[in-house]
Design a protein around this motif. Structure first.
Motif, mmCIF file in Angstrom:
data_model
loop_
_atom_site.group_PDB
_atom_site.id
_atom_site.type_symbol
_atom_site.label_atom_id
_atom_site.label_comp_id
_atom_site.label_asym_id
_atom_site.label_seq_id
_atom_site.Cartn_x
_atom_site.Cartn_y
_atom_site.Cartn_z
ATOM 1 N N CYS A 1 1.015 -1.240 -0.006
ATOM 2 C CA CYS A 1 0.019 -0.107 0.176
ATOM 3 C C CYS A 1 0.940 1.252 -0.018
ATOM 4 C CB CYS A 1 -0.996 0.005 1.170
ATOM 5 S SG CYS A 1 -1.965 1.474 1.292
ATOM 6 N N PRO A 2 0.698 2.105 -1.247
ATOM 7 C CA PRO A 2 1.860 3.085 -1.292
ATOM 8 C C PRO A 2 1.611 4.044 -0.217
ATOM 9 C CG PRO A 2 0.498 2.950 -3.258
ATOM 10 C CD PRO A 2 0.054 1.490 -2.445
ATOM 11 N N LEU A 3 0.264 4.515 -0.068
ATOM 12 C CA LEU A 3 -0.378 5.538 0.798
ATOM 13 C C LEU A 3 0.198 5.209 2.287
ATOM 14 C CD1 LEU A 3 -3.940 6.614 -0.413
ATOM 15 C CD2 LEU A 3 -1.647 7.837 -0.828
ATOM 16 N N SER A 4 0.075 3.950 2.627
ATOM 17 C CA SER A 4 0.615 3.604 4.094
ATOM 18 C C SER A 4 2.340 4.231 3.967
ATOM 19 C CB SER A 4 0.331 2.225 4.220
ATOM 20 O OG SER A 4 -0.904 1.925 4.485
ATOM 21 N N LEU A 5 3.114 3.621 2.911
ATOM 22 C CA LEU A 5 4.400 4.219 2.827
ATOM 23 C C LEU A 5 4.546 5.830 2.933
ATOM 24 C CD1 LEU A 5 7.425 3.718 2.460
ATOM 25 C CD2 LEU A 5 6.863 3.682 -0.105
ATOM 26 N N GLY A 6 3.696 6.512 2.368
ATOM 27 C CA GLY A 6 3.510 7.927 2.524
ATOM 28 C C GLY A 6 3.327 8.458 3.795
ATOM 29 N N CYS A 7 2.428 7.753 4.526
ATOM 30 C CA CYS A 7 2.243 7.989 6.081
ATOM 31 C C CYS A 7 3.361 7.730 6.840
ATOM 32 C CB CYS A 7 1.063 7.194 6.375
ATOM 33 S SG CYS A 7 -0.489 7.508 5.704
ATOM 34 N N LEU A 8 4.088 6.523 6.774
ATOM 35 C CA LEU A 8 5.211 6.260 7.320
ATOM 36 C C LEU A 8 6.316 7.302 7.287
ATOM 37 C CD1 LEU A 8 5.620 2.464 6.960
ATOM 38 C CD2 LEU A 8 4.833 3.541 8.887
ATOM 39 N N LEU A 9 6.569 7.745 5.943
ATOM 40 C CA LEU A 9 7.640 8.683 5.596
ATOM 41 C C LEU A 9 7.477 9.980 6.185
ATOM 42 C CD1 LEU A 9 8.500 7.570 2.020
ATOM 43 C CD2 LEU A 9 9.852 6.923 4.036
ATOM 44 N N THR A 10 6.127 10.322 6.294
ATOM 45 C CA THR A 10 5.853 11.775 6.958
ATOM 46 C C THR A 10 5.303 11.505 8.321
ATOM 47 O OG1 THR A 10 3.730 11.542 6.062
ATOM 48 C CG2 THR A 10 5.287 12.320 4.659
ATOM 49 N N ASN A 11 5.352 10.384 8.821
ATOM 50 C CA ASN A 11 4.905 10.184 10.047
ATOM 51 C C ASN A 11 3.390 10.936 10.357
ATOM 52 O OD1 ASN A 11 5.492 9.346 12.876
ATOM 53 N ND2 ASN A 11 6.081 11.290 13.649
ATOM 54 N N ASN A 12 2.604 10.848 9.445
ATOM 55 C CA ASN A 12 0.916 11.117 9.791
ATOM 56 C C ASN A 12 0.101 10.100 9.704
ATOM 57 O OD1 ASN A 12 1.632 13.763 9.323
ATOM 58 N ND2 ASN A 12 1.701 13.676 7.192
ATOM 59 N N SER A 13 -0.985 10.220 10.160
ATOM 60 C CA SER A 13 -2.017 9.320 10.203
ATOM 61 C C SER A 13 -2.485 9.312 8.856
ATOM 62 C CB SER A 13 -3.288 9.895 11.074
ATOM 63 O OG SER A 13 -2.662 9.994 12.695
ATOM 64 N N HIS A 14 -3.327 7.933 8.521
ATOM 65 C CA HIS A 14 -3.858 7.612 7.400
ATOM 66 C C HIS A 14 -4.924 8.601 6.923
ATOM 67 C CE1 HIS A 14 -2.334 3.309 6.787
ATOM 68 N NE2 HIS A 14 -2.395 3.294 8.195
ATOM 69 N N GLN A 15 -4.962 9.002 5.757
ATOM 70 C CA GLN A 15 -5.798 9.693 5.105
ATOM 71 C C GLN A 15 -6.942 9.025 4.145
ATOM 72 O OE1 GLN A 15 -5.720 13.113 5.788
ATOM 73 N NE2 GLN A 15 -3.998 12.338 7.348
ATOM 74 N N SER A 16 -6.704 7.900 4.418
ATOM 75 C CA SER A 16 -7.720 6.975 3.453
ATOM 76 C C SER A 16 -8.119 5.763 4.377
ATOM 77 C CB SER A 16 -7.036 6.533 2.294
ATOM 78 O OG SER A 16 -6.064 5.831 2.564
ATOM 79 N N GLU A 17 -8.986 5.108 3.849
ATOM 80 C CA GLU A 17 -9.280 3.715 4.607
ATOM 81 C C GLU A 17 -9.323 2.749 3.688
ATOM 82 O OE1 GLU A 17 -13.395 4.179 5.632
ATOM 83 O OE2 GLU A 17 -14.324 3.435 3.752
ATOM 84 N N ALA A 18 -8.900 1.360 4.252
ATOM 85 C CA ALA A 18 -8.616 0.197 3.309
ATOM 86 C C ALA A 18 -9.607 -0.915 3.755
ATOM 87 C CB ALA A 18 -7.415 -0.473 3.388
ATOM 88 N N VAL A 19 -10.437 -1.494 2.851
ATOM 89 C CA VAL A 19 -11.603 -2.521 3.065
ATOM 90 C C VAL A 19 -11.088 -3.789 2.272
ATOM 91 C CG1 VAL A 19 -13.785 -3.204 3.295
ATOM 92 C CG2 VAL A 19 -13.117 -0.951 3.883
#
Length: 227
Positions: A81-99
């Motif tokens: 999941c690339p958006l999860s990678l973005g969250c890890l790199l920026t130390n942010n919470s998820h902005q989306s959801e995964a189902v």
């Protein structure tokens, strides 16, 4: 090499890892069996690690302030999941959801281990960045469609792409989520398509009755699968 190791190291992210690095992944990663319909993460959740889908399929989407949803992409077996990678790199919470759409097996690599692997393993870092870049391009296409294409064109294209032998199992709400629109709007367009003889509507099922006409509206190519 045991079956679990083979399942993971067959992925491009891990194929060149040495035995010691593999053991760090095996010992540090959290393997999960997740049933269809289960949320993997939600908007606002802290990012606990990098999810790698070993098998199955997961839908990543966003929900706007109006309550409308839009599918950003899907991740399948062998993808991360690339958006999860973005969250890890920026130390942010998820902005989306995964189902989870299909029963899935997921390996969640903790943030610290992900960072360590990116620093130590060139193949891992290259594969992550390549996947991230590909998803960024696909997200740009989503933005382009939503911003610049008419909804009837996008709906016709989606029907053509998702149909199999002239039939598509989907609710109006499913299609609305795919297109980032409201169910009522999609229902109105589908009824107009039905009035024009292009589809027949049943509960949870759409039958394509005039594929060339839908193609002309959606301006897409198809392999011509019809009944």
């Amino acid at each position: 090499m045991d079956p679990e190791q083979t399942a993971v190291t067959s992925n491009a992210l891990f194929e060149a890892l040495d035995e010691g690095t593999w053991h760090r992944v095996h010992e540090g990663g959290r393997r999960m069996q997740v049933s269809a319909g289960t949320p993997l993460f939600a908007a606002g959740d802290p990012c606990q690690g990098l999810p790698l889908v070993l098998s199955g399929e997961i839908r990543v989407q966003m929900i706007g302030a109006s309550g409308n949803e839009i599918v950003l992409y899907r991740i399948k077996g062998g993808e991360m999941c690339p958006l999860s990678l973005g969250c890890l790199l920026t130390n942010n919470s998820h902005q989306s959801e995964a189902v989870v759409e299909q029963d899935s097996e997921v390996l969640v690599i903790p943030a610290g281990l992900t960072e360590k692997l990116m620093n130590d393993a060139v193949c891992f870092r290259r594969a992550l960045l390549e996947s991230y870049g590909q998803r960024l391009q696909s997200l740009m296409l989503v933005i382009e469609e939503v911003a610049f294409r008419r909804l009837d064109e996008r709906l016709a294209q989606r029907l053509v792409e998702r149909q199999s032998y002239g039939r598509l199992s989907a609710t109006h709400q499913d299609l609305a989520v795919e297109l980032g629109s409201a169910r009522e709007v999609v229902s109105r367009l589908l009824k107009e398509f039905e009035r024009r003889g292009m589809v027949e509507l049943e509960r949870g099922l759409i039958t394509i009755t005039d594929l060339p006409a839908l193609n002309r509206i959606g301006q897409v190519n198809t392999d011509g699968k019809t009944d």
